[in-house]
Design an enzyme around this catalytic site. Sequence first.
Site, PDB file in Angstrom:
ATOM      1  N   HIS A   9       0.819  -1.210   0.000  1.00  0.00           N
ATOM      2  CA  HIS A   9       0.000   0.000   0.000  1.00  0.00           C
ATOM      3  C   HIS A   9       0.860   1.270   0.000  1.00  0.00           C
ATOM      4  CE1 HIS A   9       1.050   0.699   4.187  1.00  0.00           C
ATOM      5  NE2 HIS A   9       0.838  -0.595   4.389  1.00  0.00           N
ATOM      6  N   GLU A  84      -3.292  -7.700   6.806  1.00  0.00           N
ATOM      7  CA  GLU A  84      -1.991  -7.708   7.479  1.00  0.00           C
ATOM      8  C   GLU A  84      -2.050  -8.532   8.760  1.00  0.00           C
ATOM      9  OE1 GLU A  84       1.073  -7.887   7.536  1.00  0.00           O
ATOM     10  OE2 GLU A  84       1.892  -5.854   7.485  1.00  0.00           O
TER      11      GLU A  84
END
Length: 179
Positions: A9, A84
């Site tokens: 990201h 995550e």
Amino acid sequence: MKKIYFTRHGQTVWNVENKICGATDIELTDLGRQQADRLGELIRDGNYGIDEILCSPLIRARETAERIAAKTGLPLRVEQRLTEQRFGKYEGTPRNGEEFTKMAKMNFIDSYGDGETMLHLAARVYSLLDELKNDDKVYLLAAHNGISRVVRSYFYDMTNAEYAAYGIGNCDILEFEYK
């Protein structure tokens, strides 16, 4: 050989502050949005052959993927297995904290209090990579630094120390080939 691509990201405030994000839902900064737009343009103008984007449901990865999809016209799907790792008691603490970097990151069976072990993380990411291997699409996975370590370990042998030290920059793009 079948390829798969991976990106982390764009930048977040906690990246700037050198904090462990983990599964805490942290938004992109303005620079993070610009990084995602630039990556989308790079993919659009390049010869990647990507058919679909799969992304983590966390806002930083999802917005990165949405911005790439807007630039490329590629379809996008949220994939829970790309979330995550939950770093439990370490979330929000310094990324370079002594206890975390010297001890915890190399202990694959520790759940960090109420987090997730690296073995559990690897199991869910490896199951996704095994599934993707068996179709004819080329994917871009948009996720997180912790996921990048697992993806790399799927394709390459790594020592525990190499695994713990591995990471990629925001909106870097990596290419892997299935064997």
